[in-house]
Design a protein around this motif. Structure first.
Motif, PDB file in Angstrom:
ATOM      1  N   HIS A   1       6.099  18.429 -16.697  1.00  0.00           N
ATOM      2  CA  HIS A   1       7.425  18.866 -17.460  1.00  0.00           C
ATOM      3  C   HIS A   1       6.676  19.282 -18.991  1.00  0.00           C
ATOM      4  CE1 HIS A   1      11.058  21.303 -19.022  1.00  0.00           C
ATOM      5  NE2 HIS A   1      10.818  21.582 -17.613  1.00  0.00           N
ATOM      6  N   PRO A   2       6.882  20.170 -19.851  1.00  0.00           N
ATOM      7  CA  PRO A   2       6.697  20.515 -21.492  1.00  0.00           C
ATOM      8  C   PRO A   2       7.671  19.069 -22.308  1.00  0.00           C
ATOM      9  CG  PRO A   2       6.004  22.443 -20.467  1.00  0.00           C
ATOM     10  CD  PRO A   2       7.246  21.717 -18.978  1.00  0.00           C
ATOM     11  N   GLU A   3       9.119  19.174 -21.599  1.00  0.00           N
ATOM     12  CA  GLU A   3       9.116  18.380 -22.253  1.00  0.00           C
ATOM     13  C   GLU A   3       8.642  16.815 -22.204  1.00  0.00           C
ATOM     14  OE1 GLU A   3      13.476  19.089 -22.338  1.00  0.00           O
ATOM     15  OE2 GLU A   3      13.291  21.646 -21.886  1.00  0.00           O
ATOM     16  N   LEU A   4       8.530  16.466 -21.641  1.00  0.00           N
ATOM     17  CA  LEU A   4       7.525  15.025 -20.620  1.00  0.00           C
ATOM     18  C   LEU A   4       6.824  15.131 -21.483  1.00  0.00           C
ATOM     19  CD1 LEU A   4       9.144  15.168 -17.258  1.00  0.00           C
ATOM     20  CD2 LEU A   4      10.087  14.071 -19.375  1.00  0.00           C
ATOM     21  N   LEU A   5       5.377  15.982 -21.833  1.00  0.00           N
ATOM     22  CA  LEU A   5       4.656  15.934 -22.643  1.00  0.00           C
ATOM     23  C   LEU A   5       4.950  15.874 -23.817  1.00  0.00           C
ATOM     24  CD1 LEU A   5       1.757  18.392 -20.744  1.00  0.00           C
ATOM     25  CD2 LEU A   5       1.905  16.004 -20.701  1.00  0.00           C
ATOM     26  N   GLU A   6       5.613  16.697 -24.327  1.00  0.00           N
ATOM     27  CA  GLU A   6       6.080  15.735 -25.111  1.00  0.00           C
ATOM     28  C   GLU A   6       6.847  14.343 -26.105  1.00  0.00           C
ATOM     29  OE1 GLU A   6       8.962  17.780 -28.388  1.00  0.00           O
ATOM     30  OE2 GLU A   6       8.597  19.121 -26.668  1.00  0.00           O
TER      31      GLU A   6
ATOM     32  N   SER B   1       0.460  -1.863 -18.704  1.00  0.00           N
ATOM     33  CA  SER B   1       0.301  -2.839 -20.786  1.00  0.00           C
ATOM     34  C   SER B   1       0.524  -1.513 -21.816  1.00  0.00           C
ATOM     35  CB  SER B   1      -1.600  -2.723 -20.206  1.00  0.00           C
ATOM     36  OG  SER B   1      -1.992  -1.493 -19.945  1.00  0.00           O
ATOM     37  N   LYS B   2       0.707  -0.216 -21.112  1.00  0.00           N
ATOM     38  CA  LYS B   2       1.253   0.319 -22.197  1.00  0.00           C
ATOM     39  C   LYS B   2       2.126   1.251 -21.945  1.00  0.00           C
ATOM     40  CE  LYS B   2      -3.269   1.460 -24.255  1.00  0.00           C
ATOM     41  NZ  LYS B   2      -4.383   2.449 -24.501  1.00  0.00           N
ATOM     42  N   MET B   3       3.269   0.247 -21.619  1.00  0.00           N
ATOM     43  CA  MET B   3       4.593   0.341 -20.809  1.00  0.00           C
ATOM     44  C   MET B   3       5.741   1.568 -21.252  1.00  0.00           C
ATOM     45  SD  MET B   3       7.638  -1.750 -18.705  1.00  0.00           S
ATOM     46  CE  MET B   3       6.213  -2.802 -18.540  1.00  0.00           C
ATOM     47  N   ARG B   4       5.389   1.807 -23.062  1.00  0.00           N
ATOM     48  CA  ARG B   4       6.183   2.854 -23.658  1.00  0.00           C
ATOM     49  C   ARG B   4       5.693   3.997 -23.003  1.00  0.00           C
ATOM     50  NH1 ARG B   4       2.608   3.812 -28.974  1.00  0.00           N
ATOM     51  NH2 ARG B   4       0.951   2.825 -29.080  1.00  0.00           N
ATOM     52  N   PHE B   5       4.658   4.430 -22.973  1.00  0.00           N
ATOM     53  CA  PHE B   5       4.798   5.867 -21.862  1.00  0.00           C
ATOM     54  C   PHE B   5       5.315   6.291 -20.996  1.00  0.00           C
ATOM     55  CE2 PHE B   5       0.757   5.504 -24.848  1.00  0.00           C
ATOM     56  CZ  PHE B   5       1.115   5.940 -25.593  1.00  0.00           C
TER      57      PHE B   5
END
Length: 350
Positions: free
Chosen positions: A22-27, A243-247
């Motif tokens: 979804h574009p909002e999630l890519l953002e 490791s990069k859980m923030r994403f």
């Protein structure tokens, strides 16, 4: 610059997993990018995710982001049960049919399956396998796992889940909810997420996001901390610690911290209802399950499915009977549905 290798306007009805992001999630991923954040979940996005989840699921809820739904189920069940524990589930449950025995091989658990006509368990059906406590020759039935919505596209009502949790807890069993399509269920029921989880005593939820527009990621959502043990260690042991859980967390925040989860799921459900209404009554088409979310199940005459798949991809559900499954996603359009139905009509000569 990477070259686009696919037709971005082509959509089918095979799975909501086929849809893009979804574009909002890519953002949200882009916003979370840049600079350094502590890895392995000590980032500000994963910290904020906890408050987002508590808005939906109550003050005791704790979210542990993972990579995928199978990982969420394995970690959840492993944390809920000892090695001699068994899980009562339906024969159509994803943990039984579509996870390559991961709950048994990786988690080291026994699945006790029960046949159901609509993919849903009841207290009476649970009792088919909930017995033998104290018998050292039998895997001990210590948890129940239900899927919301079920693999047959049906949704448990609030009262149905309340009856299951009350019965399971009275037997000393815990309750796990596989919520890969939990948003579609809430949209179908017209209920908040907590109404059929926290409020009725579900202990642990596998919280889905990928089928509702995320790039990747789900979460183990603990509603009852007393029902689990060792999740941080099991998540690493089961290779589900990002490791990069923030994403992953940023996507979950964007999905559940706004109304995007409900908007996307409601649209997918509406497209499934549009599809069902259009095919209902067509000659040779038999609808086999209620359409309560974003799935339509039907039996087609011999050969029709294969010819139709030349233009629209979808899966057989039961090749022996000619039963197929059609799934709608957040990006399915009315034009997609109408084109599919027109093609089906041509094949049926309707």
């Amino acid at each position: 610059m990477i070259e686009r290798l696919h037709d971005a306007d082509r959509r089918g009805f095979a799975s909501d997993n086929y849809a893009g992001v979804h574009p909002e999630l890519l953002e949200a991923i882009a916003v979370a990018n840049g600079g350094h954040q502590i890895s392995y979940g000590e980032d500000v996005y994963t910290e904020h995710l906890q408050s987002v989840m508590r808005e939906h699921f109550g003050a005791r809820a704790e979210a542990f982001p993972v990579f995928n739904g199978t990982g969420a189920n394995v970690v959840s069940l492993q944390a809920m049960l000892p090695r001699w524990g068994a899980v009562v589930c339906s024969t159509t449950a994803h943990i039984h049919t579509d996870e390559n025995a991961a709950p048994e091989r990786v988690a080291g658990l026994k699945l006790l399956t029960v046949a159901t006509p609509d993919g849903k368990l009841t207290p009476e059906l649970i009792d088919v396998e909930a017995w033998g406590w104290g018998d050292e020759h039998r895997a001990q039935p210590l948890a129940v796992s239900i899927t919301q919505t079920s693999e047959l596209g049906t949704a448990y009502s609030v009262d149905e889940i309340a009856a299951i949790t009350e019965h399971a807890h009275s037997l000393g069993m815990k309750v796990h909810l596989d919520g890969s399509r939990i948003s579609n269920a809430a949209a179908s029921l017209g209920e908040p997420l907590g109404a059929f989880t926290t409020d009725v005593g579900v202990d642990v939820v596998s919280l889905g996001g990928t089928k509702n527009g995320m790039l990747a990621g789900e979460a183990v959502l603990v509603l009852n901390p007393d029902a689990v043990d060792g999740i941080p260690f099991l998540r690493k042991l089961d290779m589900q610690l990002a490791s990069k859980m923030r994403f992953v967390s940023a996507q979950l925040i964007a999905l559940f911290g706004t109304d995007l989860w409900l908007r996307s799921a409601s649209h997918a459900n509406e497209m499934a209802q549009r599809l069902r209404s259009a095919v209902e009554g067509l000659p040779g088409v038999t609808l086999t399950q209620e359409t309560q979310a974003n799935a339509v199940f039907a039996i087609l005459p011999a050969g029709v499915a294969d010819r139709l798949r030349e233009s629209f991809r979808f899966y057989d559900w039961n090749p022996a009977t000619g039963e197929v499954r059609w799934m709608c996603a957040f990006d399915t359009t009315a034009a997609d549905v109408d084109a599919f139905v027109a093609a089906l009509r041509r094949e049926l000569g309707a």
